[in-house]
Design a protein around this motif. Structure first.
Motif, PDB file in Angstrom:
ATOM      1  N   GLU A 363       2.495   9.458 -17.145  1.00 25.65           N
ATOM      2  CA  GLU A 363       3.134   9.140 -18.285  1.00 25.65           C
ATOM      3  C   GLU A 363       4.699   9.667 -18.330  1.00 25.65           C
ATOM      4  O   GLU A 363       5.374   9.120 -18.817  1.00 25.65           O
ATOM      5  CB  GLU A 363       2.675   9.963 -19.624  1.00 25.65           C
ATOM      6  N   GLU A 364       4.853  10.555 -17.282  1.00 21.10           N
ATOM      7  CA  GLU A 364       6.323  11.024 -16.989  1.00 21.10           C
ATOM      8  C   GLU A 364       6.842  10.610 -15.710  1.00 21.10           C
ATOM      9  O   GLU A 364       7.946  10.618 -15.661  1.00 21.10           O
ATOM     10  CB  GLU A 364       6.370  12.828 -17.055  1.00 21.10           C
ATOM     11  N   GLN A 365       6.102  10.385 -14.439  1.00 15.69           N
ATOM     12  CA  GLN A 365       6.663  10.088 -13.368  1.00 15.69           C
ATOM     13  C   GLN A 365       6.056   8.730 -12.634  1.00 15.69           C
ATOM     14  O   GLN A 365       4.680   8.530 -12.971  1.00 15.69           O
ATOM     15  CB  GLN A 365       6.505  11.398 -12.366  1.00 15.69           C
ATOM     16  N   ILE A 366       6.712   8.436 -11.617  1.00 14.56           N
ATOM     17  CA  ILE A 366       6.188   7.290 -10.951  1.00 14.56           C
ATOM     18  C   ILE A 366       6.702   7.096  -9.427  1.00 14.56           C
ATOM     19  O   ILE A 366       7.927   7.703  -9.299  1.00 14.56           O
ATOM     20  CB  ILE A 366       6.694   6.011 -11.404  1.00 14.56           C
ATOM     21  N   ILE A 367       5.826   7.159  -8.573  1.00 10.57           N
ATOM     22  CA  ILE A 367       6.311   7.262  -7.377  1.00 10.57           C
ATOM     23  C   ILE A 367       6.088   5.854  -6.574  1.00 10.57           C
ATOM     24  O   ILE A 367       5.116   5.048  -6.790  1.00 10.57           O
ATOM     25  CB  ILE A 367       5.339   8.195  -6.306  1.00 10.57           C
ATOM     26  N   ILE A 368       7.350   5.405  -5.819  1.00  9.08           N
ATOM     27  CA  ILE A 368       7.342   3.969  -5.703  1.00  9.08           C
ATOM     28  C   ILE A 368       7.840   4.066  -3.879  1.00  9.08           C
ATOM     29  O   ILE A 368       8.468   4.766  -3.526  1.00  9.08           O
ATOM     30  CB  ILE A 368       8.377   3.107  -6.556  1.00  9.08           C
ATOM     31  N   ASP A 369       6.810   3.198  -3.384  1.00  7.31           N
ATOM     32  CA  ASP A 369       7.196   2.887  -1.964  1.00  7.31           C
ATOM     33  C   ASP A 369       8.134   1.888  -1.703  1.00  7.31           C
ATOM     34  O   ASP A 369       7.841   0.626  -2.092  1.00  7.31           O
ATOM     35  CB  ASP A 369       5.875   2.731  -1.093  1.00  7.31           C
ATOM     36  N   PHE A 370       9.191   1.993  -1.096  1.00  6.15           N
ATOM     37  CA  PHE A 370      10.170   0.762  -0.740  1.00  6.15           C
ATOM     38  C   PHE A 370       9.799   0.478   0.781  1.00  6.15           C
ATOM     39  O   PHE A 370       9.937   1.663   1.477  1.00  6.15           O
ATOM     40  CB  PHE A 370      11.565   1.304  -0.976  1.00  6.15           C
ATOM     41  N   SER A 371      10.091  -0.699   1.070  1.00  4.83           N
ATOM     42  CA  SER A 371       9.932  -1.054   2.471  1.00  4.83           C
ATOM     43  C   SER A 371      10.890  -2.378   2.890  1.00  4.83           C
ATOM     44  O   SER A 371      10.906  -3.061   1.794  1.00  4.83           O
ATOM     45  CB  SER A 371       8.580  -1.236   3.212  1.00  4.83           C
ATOM     46  N   VAL A 372      11.522  -2.130   4.067  1.00  2.10           N
ATOM     47  CA  VAL A 372      12.274  -3.288   4.324  1.00  2.10           C
ATOM     48  C   VAL A 372      11.748  -3.449   5.738  1.00  2.10           C
ATOM     49  O   VAL A 372      11.912  -2.852   6.734  1.00  2.10           O
ATOM     50  CB  VAL A 372      14.041  -3.081   4.355  1.00  2.10           C
ATOM     51  N   SER A 373      11.183  -4.858   5.935  1.00  2.00           N
ATOM     52  CA  SER A 373      10.777  -5.355   7.191  1.00  2.00           C
ATOM     53  C   SER A 373      11.475  -6.430   7.406  1.00  2.00           C
ATOM     54  O   SER A 373      12.005  -7.287   6.841  1.00  2.00           O
ATOM     55  CB  SER A 373       9.068  -5.489   6.973  1.00  2.00           C
ATOM     56  N   ASP A 374      11.526  -6.836   8.883  1.00  6.45           N
ATOM     57  CA  ASP A 374      12.314  -7.818   9.402  1.00  6.45           C
ATOM     58  C   ASP A 374      11.504  -8.276  10.703  1.00  6.45           C
ATOM     59  O   ASP A 374      10.680  -7.637  11.234  1.00  6.45           O
ATOM     60  CB  ASP A 374      13.640  -7.534   9.609  1.00  6.45           C
ATOM     61  N   THR A 375      11.612  -9.484  11.324  1.00 10.16           N
ATOM     62  CA  THR A 375      11.213 -10.164  12.470  1.00 10.16           C
ATOM     63  C   THR A 375      12.493 -10.002  13.568  1.00 10.16           C
ATOM     64  O   THR A 375      12.338 -11.087  14.360  1.00 10.16           O
ATOM     65  CB  THR A 375      10.647 -11.365  12.187  1.00 10.16           C
ATOM     66  N   GLY A 376      13.163  -8.998  13.504  1.00 12.49           N
ATOM     67  CA  GLY A 376      14.413  -9.153  14.294  1.00 12.49           C
ATOM     68  C   GLY A 376      14.174  -8.499  15.634  1.00 12.49           C
ATOM     69  O   GLY A 376      13.135  -8.571  16.397  1.00 12.49           O
ATOM     70  N   ILE A 377      15.036  -8.038  16.409  1.00  8.22           N
ATOM     71  CA  ILE A 377      15.031  -7.565  17.722  1.00  8.22           C
ATOM     72  C   ILE A 377      14.223  -6.267  17.913  1.00  8.22           C
ATOM     73  O   ILE A 377      13.743  -6.007  19.089  1.00  8.22           O
ATOM     74  CB  ILE A 377      16.675  -7.409  18.242  1.00  8.22           C
ATOM     75  N   GLY A 378      14.188  -5.595  16.968  1.00  7.86           N
ATOM     76  CA  GLY A 378      13.230  -4.197  17.109  1.00  7.86           C
ATOM     77  C   GLY A 378      13.973  -3.322  17.617  1.00  7.86           C
ATOM     78  O   GLY A 378      15.305  -3.277  18.271  1.00  7.86           O
TER      79      GLY A 378
END
Length: 595
Positions: A363-378
């Motif tokens: 009711e008071e808090q939320i935990i959010i997972d953010f992710s940024v993925s790519d198919t780049g050079i690594g």
């Protein structure tokens, strides 16, 4: 300290190699103790020879030979001073025990002297734990003797040293105590003086470092102002011209705007890193609708992705659609923008994906997972931690091919620290990367209707009278052209004093006040206006326009009595929203920096 030559007989050569004053003092004390002990034996032998029992004479021979060897060993192996110290103290303990229970079998002054020397020399030469043990072992037989002999005195026995050997021994023992005490005191005093000198030097270095850091901050802030001011005109004029440009001109304007925005990004990266390095960034809690924020980030980077022919995908958890959270939208946007911008930069084909998933909710808090993925050079395994350090990229080739300052991920790491989070990375070279982080947000429980939402730009501000205080003619012209599109009446003044005079002589709905101006700056002008006796003129809305990025700029603006501010370069939408509130007759509240 390195070992000396085996045939070294010079204490001076040993001391020259030792930089620590206390260690030098220990070497001197051990050396003096050995030399005085040898000297004492040399003086006593002619006197006591034939006048004391053979066992005592053999003890003198043993001590003489042992201390000669120890002296030579100390001068050739000074690093082993602890070994020599233990042997010296051990011989003192043996002297106490043997005097009481084997030779004299009676408590005498020499035995007491040895007991005291063992105790205080132990603390000077070795660590306290061993010194305590040696002291107890030396004191124990004396206490046993006192407890088991009801009558005792410091007399002589038949096995005692004859006169004057006894008196010489007592005198030399006392002399040894005095010399050792003096040497330790002198070393202690020299060490204190040395530390005081070092502390003074340290304080001076700290002051110089602080002055250098302050001057760097001032330099960066000044350079920022000088760079952001013309960039404001470049980006603003580009936006104005685009509305009437042909297709070909529009393409050229896109290139111009992209270059100016890229330059602004570099300037902001350097300044933000400088502020984070000095712990001068603080989060400003504001109600935020994350799906809208993420959509704006993707929209802003969509053109960049389209130019490279890669897909930019956004996936937001459905649980977030009806949730508002309390956070700093500017800093959160900066984190995601940097990560997504990096992903697009280092991806030649395929896609870049942004995901926001609720992993915990109450009711008071939320935990959010953010992710940024790519198919780049690594990123190679051995570089995955280094890329979060300032001015570091995956390789020199990366810098040549893709450019950049190498500050983006360092800023992301530091900003996430303000959110009590940390960046995680999974990557394989030539296959792509996934950057992710979790953030715990407080849920906003107030009325959504009270939150200022972006309404876009409409031509609904006709008749609004705006006083502009701006000493830069290009930026003043930009404001006039921009406001005229919204049918706003404008008067331009070149400094704070002219703005005050125009305000007193005319009738305006709002003042757009530059902060750095000649004669009177924006702060002085605002303070003067707020002190006017005319209540209507004293309460006119004041909006600061500044290219300064000083960490305390918001506090200074509030103290001067201004209501709001925009930092240059600013988005026309942000200025429109602020003027729209004035037009609606609402008193502007102190808001956050809009860019």
């Amino acid at each position: 300290m390195t070992s000396a030559a085996f045939f070294n007989f010079s204490l001076k050569k040993v001391l020259v190699q030792e930089p620590d004053s206390l260690k030098r003092a220990r070497l001197k004390i051990v050396f003096v103790t050995l030399v005085l002990s040898i000297l004492k034996v040399v003086i006593l032998l002619p006197i006591v020879f034939g006048n004391i029992p053979d066992n005592q004479l053999y003890r003198l021979y043993f001590v003489f030979a042992l201390y000669l060897l120890l002296t030579k060993y100390l001068l050739s192996r000074p690093d082993n001073i602890n070994v020599v110290s233990h042997i010296i103290i051990s011989t003192g303990v043996l002297a106490v025990w043997s005097n009481l229970f084997f030779f004299g079998q009676q408590l005498n002054l020499i035995t007491i002297q040895f007991m005291f020397m063992v105790s205080f020399v132990g603390y000077y030469l070795i660590n306290s734990r061993f010194a305590v043990i040696y002291s107890l072992v030396a004191i124990f037989p004396v206490m046993v003797y006192l407890l088991t002999n009801k009558a005792w005195h410091l007399g002589k026995t038949t096995q005692e040293l004859p006169s004057p050997a006894f008196e010489i021994t007592v005198l030399m023992n006392f002399s040894t105590m005095v010399i050792i005490h003096y040497m330790f005191y002198k070393a202690f005093r020299d060490n204190v003086n040395e530390k005081e000198k070092l502390n003074k030097q340290l304080h001076q270095n700290i002051a110089e470092t602080k002055a250098l850091a302050d001057s760097r901050s001032v330099f960066l802030s000044t350079m920022s102002h000088e760079l952001r001011t013309p960039l404001n005109a470049v980006i603003g004029m580009t936006s104005l011209i685009r509305d009437t440009a042909t297709k070909e001109q529009g393409e050229n304007l896109d290139i111009l705007e992209f270059s100016a925005t890229s330059l602004l990004t570099l300037v902001n990266d350097i300044l933000d890193y400088n502020k984070s390095e000095n712990d001068k960034i603080a989060l400003e809690p504001i109600p935020v609708h994350l799906p809208v924020l993420l959509h704006k980030v993707c929209t802003g980077l969509q053109q960049k992705a389209n130019e490279k022919g890669i897909k930019l995908l956004l996936e937001v958890d459905d649980h977030l659609n009806d949730k508002w959270v309390i956070t700093d939208p500017t800093r959160l946007t900066q984190i995601i923008y940097n990560l997504v911008g990096n992903a697009i930069k280092f991806t030649e084909y395929g896609h870049v994906s942004i995901k926001a998933t609720a992993v915990s909710l109450d009711e008071e808090q939320i935990i959010i997972d953010f992710s940024v993925s790519d198919t780049g050079i690594g990123i190679p395994d051995d570089r995955q931690q280094l890329i979060f350090e300032p001015f570091v990229q995956a390789s020199a080739d990366t810098t040549r091919r893709y450019g950049g300052t190498g500050l983006g991920l360092a800023i992301v790491k530091r900003l996430l620290g303000l959110f009590n989070s940390e960046i995680k990375l999974e990557s394989k070279q030539n296959e792509g990367s996934v950057f992710s982080f979790d953030v715990k947000f407080e849920l906003y429980t107030g009325s959504i209707a009270a939150i200022p939402l972006s309404s876009g730009i409409h031509n609904s501000l006709a008749g609004l009278n705006v006083l502009i205080a701006e000493d830069n003619p290009i930026n003043a012209l930009l404001l006039v052209k921009l406001l005229s599109k919204w049918n706003i009446n404008t008067i331009v003044t070149k400094n704070g004093q002219e703005a005050i005079d125009a305000h007193l002589a005319g009738s305006f709905d709002v003042v757009l006040m530059d902060l750095h101006m000649p004669v009177k700056d924006g702060y002085q002008a605002a303070i003067y206006i707020r002190a006017l006796n005319d209540g209507c003129k004293a309460t006119i809305p004041l909006i600061a326009l500044t290219a300064s990025v000083s960490h305390n700029i918001y506090d200074k603006i509030k103290q001067a009595g201004m209501d709001d501010y925009l930092s240059k370069p600013f988005q026309s939408v942000a200025l429109y929203q602020k003027l729209e509130r004035v037009y609606a007759g609402k008193k502007s509240q102190p808001l956050q920096n809009a860019t």
